[in-house]
Design an enzyme around this catalytic site. Sequence first.
Site, PDB file in Angstrom:
ATOM      1  N   SER A  24       0.857  -1.097  -0.281  1.00  0.00           N
ATOM      2  CA  SER A  24      -0.042  -0.182  -0.280  1.00  0.00           C
ATOM      3  C   SER A  24       0.548   1.420   0.031  1.00  0.00           C
ATOM      4  O   SER A  24       0.237   2.359  -0.198  1.00  0.00           O
ATOM      5  CB  SER A  24      -1.290   0.388   1.452  1.00  0.00           C
ATOM      6  OG  SER A  24       0.034   0.022   2.085  1.00  0.00           O
ATOM      7  N   ASN A 111      -2.136  -2.624  12.910  1.00  0.00           N
ATOM      8  CA  ASN A 111      -3.953  -2.133  13.582  1.00  0.00           C
ATOM      9  C   ASN A 111      -3.984  -1.186  14.105  1.00  0.00           C
ATOM     10  O   ASN A 111      -4.469  -0.292  13.561  1.00  0.00           O
ATOM     11  CB  ASN A 111      -4.014  -3.846  13.847  1.00  0.00           C
ATOM     12  CG  ASN A 111      -4.087  -4.928  12.739  1.00  0.00           C
ATOM     13  OD1 ASN A 111      -3.863  -4.336  11.701  1.00  0.00           O
ATOM     14  ND2 ASN A 111      -3.846  -5.866  13.388  1.00  0.00           N
ATOM     15  N   THR A 156     -39.482  27.252  -9.651  1.00  0.00           N
ATOM     16  CA  THR A 156     -39.929  25.916  -9.232  1.00  0.00           C
ATOM     17  C   THR A 156     -39.876  25.661 -10.410  1.00  0.00           C
ATOM     18  O   THR A 156     -40.427  25.565 -11.078  1.00  0.00           O
ATOM     19  CB  THR A 156     -41.120  25.970  -7.985  1.00  0.00           C
ATOM     20  OG1 THR A 156     -42.107  26.749  -8.704  1.00  0.00           O
ATOM     21  CG2 THR A 156     -40.786  26.799  -6.735  1.00  0.00           C
ATOM     22  N   HIS A 157     -40.133  23.995 -10.332  1.00  0.00           N
ATOM     23  CA  HIS A 157     -39.865  23.141 -11.803  1.00  0.00           C
ATOM     24  C   HIS A 157     -39.182  23.876 -12.789  1.00  0.00           C
ATOM     25  O   HIS A 157     -39.241  23.511 -13.957  1.00  0.00           O
ATOM     26  CB  HIS A 157     -41.461  22.513 -11.773  1.00  0.00           C
ATOM     27  CG  HIS A 157     -42.019  22.233 -10.749  1.00  0.00           C
ATOM     28  ND1 HIS A 157     -42.241  20.916 -10.362  1.00  0.00           N
ATOM     29  CD2 HIS A 157     -42.469  22.976 -10.277  1.00  0.00           C
ATOM     30  CE1 HIS A 157     -42.856  20.923  -9.688  1.00  0.00           C
ATOM     31  NE2 HIS A 157     -43.458  22.169  -9.509  1.00  0.00           N
ATOM     32  N   SER A 278     -13.394  26.725 -27.735  1.00  0.00           N
ATOM     33  CA  SER A 278     -13.706  25.208 -27.824  1.00  0.00           C
ATOM     34  C   SER A 278     -12.829  25.039 -29.229  1.00  0.00           C
ATOM     35  O   SER A 278     -12.257  25.718 -30.041  1.00  0.00           O
ATOM     36  CB  SER A 278     -14.927  24.871 -28.761  1.00  0.00           C
ATOM     37  OG  SER A 278     -15.437  24.548 -29.899  1.00  0.00           O
ATOM     38  N   LYS A 284     -17.160  29.855 -28.788  1.00  0.00           N
ATOM     39  CA  LYS A 284     -17.731  29.707 -27.478  1.00  0.00           C
ATOM     40  C   LYS A 284     -16.890  29.982 -26.563  1.00  0.00           C
ATOM     41  O   LYS A 284     -15.873  30.353 -26.595  1.00  0.00           O
ATOM     42  CB  LYS A 284     -17.468  28.519 -27.757  1.00  0.00           C
ATOM     43  CG  LYS A 284     -18.234  27.348 -28.705  1.00  0.00           C
ATOM     44  CD  LYS A 284     -19.934  27.500 -27.839  1.00  0.00           C
ATOM     45  CE  LYS A 284     -19.384  25.957 -27.529  1.00  0.00           C
ATOM     46  NZ  LYS A 284     -21.250  25.300 -26.684  1.00  0.00           N
ATOM     47  N   ASN A 286     -16.967  28.265 -23.049  1.00  0.00           N
ATOM     48  CA  ASN A 286     -17.821  27.251 -21.505  1.00  0.00           C
ATOM     49  C   ASN A 286     -17.088  27.440 -20.041  1.00  0.00           C
ATOM     50  O   ASN A 286     -16.516  27.764 -20.053  1.00  0.00           O
ATOM     51  CB  ASN A 286     -17.662  25.968 -22.385  1.00  0.00           C
ATOM     52  CG  ASN A 286     -17.665  26.010 -23.456  1.00  0.00           C
ATOM     53  OD1 ASN A 286     -18.512  26.222 -24.345  1.00  0.00           O
ATOM     54  ND2 ASN A 286     -17.366  24.923 -24.830  1.00  0.00           N
ATOM     55  N   GLU A 291     -18.702  22.887 -14.878  1.00  0.00           N
ATOM     56  CA  GLU A 291     -19.293  21.485 -15.492  1.00  0.00           C
ATOM     57  C   GLU A 291     -17.875  19.972 -14.524  1.00  0.00           C
ATOM     58  O   GLU A 291     -18.453  19.169 -14.012  1.00  0.00           O
ATOM     59  CB  GLU A 291     -18.951  21.458 -16.353  1.00  0.00           C
ATOM     60  CG  GLU A 291     -19.677  22.250 -17.487  1.00  0.00           C
ATOM     61  CD  GLU A 291     -19.611  21.957 -19.264  1.00  0.00           C
ATOM     62  OE1 GLU A 291     -18.977  23.077 -19.240  1.00  0.00           O
ATOM     63  OE2 GLU A 291     -20.016  21.362 -19.386  1.00  0.00           O
ATOM     64  N   TYR A 318      -9.194  -6.691  12.666  1.00  0.00           N
ATOM     65  CA  TYR A 318      -8.946  -6.121  11.327  1.00  0.00           C
ATOM     66  C   TYR A 318      -8.511  -7.329   9.935  1.00  0.00           C
ATOM     67  O   TYR A 318      -8.657  -8.499  10.719  1.00  0.00           O
ATOM     68  CB  TYR A 318      -7.455  -5.220  11.829  1.00  0.00           C
ATOM     69  CG  TYR A 318      -6.839  -5.069  10.137  1.00  0.00           C
ATOM     70  CD1 TYR A 318      -6.787  -3.834   9.914  1.00  0.00           C
ATOM     71  CD2 TYR A 318      -5.576  -6.261   9.580  1.00  0.00           C
ATOM     72  CE1 TYR A 318      -6.054  -3.530   8.630  1.00  0.00           C
ATOM     73  CE2 TYR A 318      -5.347  -5.867   8.318  1.00  0.00           C
ATOM     74  CZ  TYR A 318      -5.137  -4.111   8.243  1.00  0.00           C
ATOM     75  OH  TYR A 318      -5.122  -3.740   7.278  1.00  0.00           O
ATOM     76  N   GLN A 323      -7.037  -2.042   4.556  1.00  0.00           N
ATOM     77  CA  GLN A 323      -5.966  -1.451   3.679  1.00  0.00           C
ATOM     78  C   GLN A 323      -6.892  -0.270   2.513  1.00  0.00           C
ATOM     79  O   GLN A 323      -6.584   0.453   2.244  1.00  0.00           O
ATOM     80  CB  GLN A 323      -4.894  -2.256   3.127  1.00  0.00           C
ATOM     81  CG  GLN A 323      -3.663  -0.812   2.398  1.00  0.00           C
ATOM     82  CD  GLN A 323      -2.160  -2.074   2.089  1.00  0.00           C
ATOM     83  OE1 GLN A 323      -2.328  -2.642   3.488  1.00  0.00           O
ATOM     84  NE2 GLN A 323      -2.175  -3.143   1.314  1.00  0.00           N
ATOM     85  N   LYS A 326      -7.901   3.438   2.164  1.00  0.00           N
ATOM     86  CA  LYS A 326      -7.533   5.365   2.434  1.00  0.00           C
ATOM     87  C   LYS A 326      -7.393   5.508   0.952  1.00  0.00           C
ATOM     88  O   LYS A 326      -7.630   7.196   1.388  1.00  0.00           O
ATOM     89  CB  LYS A 326      -6.019   5.145   2.584  1.00  0.00           C
ATOM     90  CG  LYS A 326      -6.022   4.923   4.040  1.00  0.00           C
ATOM     91  CD  LYS A 326      -4.745   4.187   3.939  1.00  0.00           C
ATOM     92  CE  LYS A 326      -4.160   3.271   4.983  1.00  0.00           C
ATOM     93  NZ  LYS A 326      -4.733   1.809   4.842  1.00  0.00           N
TER      94      LYS A 326
END
Length: 461
Positions: A24, A111, A156-157, A278, A284, A286, A291, A318, A323, A326
């Site tokens: 690890s 451990n 709303t919506h 772009s 463009k 963007n 995003e 354990y 392991q 992480k």
Amino acid sequence: QANAQWGGRFAGGPSAIMQEINASIGFDKALWRQDIAGSLAHAAMLARTGIISAQDEAEIRQGLTEIGQEIEAGRFVFSTALEDIHMNIEARLSERIGEAGKRLHTARSRNDQVATDFRLWVRDAIDGLDAQVAALMRALCRRAQEHAADPMPGFTHLQTAQPVTFGHHLMAYVEMLGRDRGRLADTRRRLNECPLGSAALAGTSFPIDRRMTAATLGFDRPTANSLDAVSDRDFALEYLSALSIMGMHLSRLSEEIVIWCSAPFAFVRLSDAFTTGSSIMPQKRNPDAAELVRAKIGRVSGALVGLLTVMKGLPLAYAKDMQEDKEPVFAATDAAALSLAACDGMVRDLAANTDRMRAYAGSGYSTATDLADWLVRVLKLPFRTAHHVTGRLVGLAESRGVDLAQLSLEDMQAEEPGITQDIFSVLTVEASIASRISEGGTAPGNVRAQATRWLTELEGA
Ligand code: ARG
């Protein structure tokens, strides 16, 4: 060749595949500071309780400090054969100082060591993220003060509902982030118990002082059950849950920025610093940062589900599965930190197109509720009746292609004879917003007061 740390009963060494799946160090080297801090506390306690000599402890302290400097300077050679950060550091210590280094692991197991390191790491991560969340909240409050009286359509919506102010909309995120900070603080409080001294799973026969190590490492107390201490990772899961909820908030804010930046909305504009072009379409601009926040938050909730799935089938205590706790936590932390920074940058950067928002705030019969409320307040109509009358007036206006305020008094009176000229005073966006003085409502005075209250609360955070 058998492992130098635990290979006593082994005649041969691990296969290459065994090493690869077992090691690890590639990711848990990130725990080096916490591992050294934990070992320093452990060694000091071993000396204080007479389990090792003061001389050994002095050598260990010196050795670990120098190893920290080696790692910091990039001079430390990490070895896959030594599996993880714990054995890499311990082996290097013995290499540097000999016998004393070999006494460090008395009354300790990897451990309880890794459980301690990981709690310390998550605690540090919470402190770092908390400061970032507070910074984002401050940025939102300042922009909210600036736009406390600037109308925008409330949805709303995603359909025009009632006018609100842009400041009020931004302050909604401050409330969400305030709760996110609370969740992180709760997580921190619950995780702040020290596993060290639980050893492999059963505790130890050495006369250790767990209160001393716990206090040295800034924990509130030692954990109460050795099996629990080495085998639960609920603190990491709780942290990932808090981050997932916070990430969901950042993602919604980012989604709104994407919508607001689109040409049909054009409510806000991000500067060149927070937009990209772009490769084919020259025109463009963007909102890629927004995003990408939306997308990167997927890693955070993915990490939560991933670690829940790792943990759900494990018997106590354990198991090596753990392991794998992480990487999701590290990845989620990186994604959350970067997303917070990007949101902070965008919130500071964005320029609100207040004329455009103002124009749309009044469209879509957004003050119809104000008209209905007037019928209730002045004519004492029951709300349900007022709703119906208003609905008919909206239908009439729609059939003529005009706003409610463009209907004549005679048109209104044909629906409800009691209506007077006064009704037109509630049909403007400004009047609608100014009237929303109920606690938590969008009236500009409320928004300014909320922003000021939060900025005071965030002082020093
Ligand atoms: N690298 C291990 C982990 O992260 C350390 C604990 C190893 N313990 C053991 N019994 N093999 O979980």
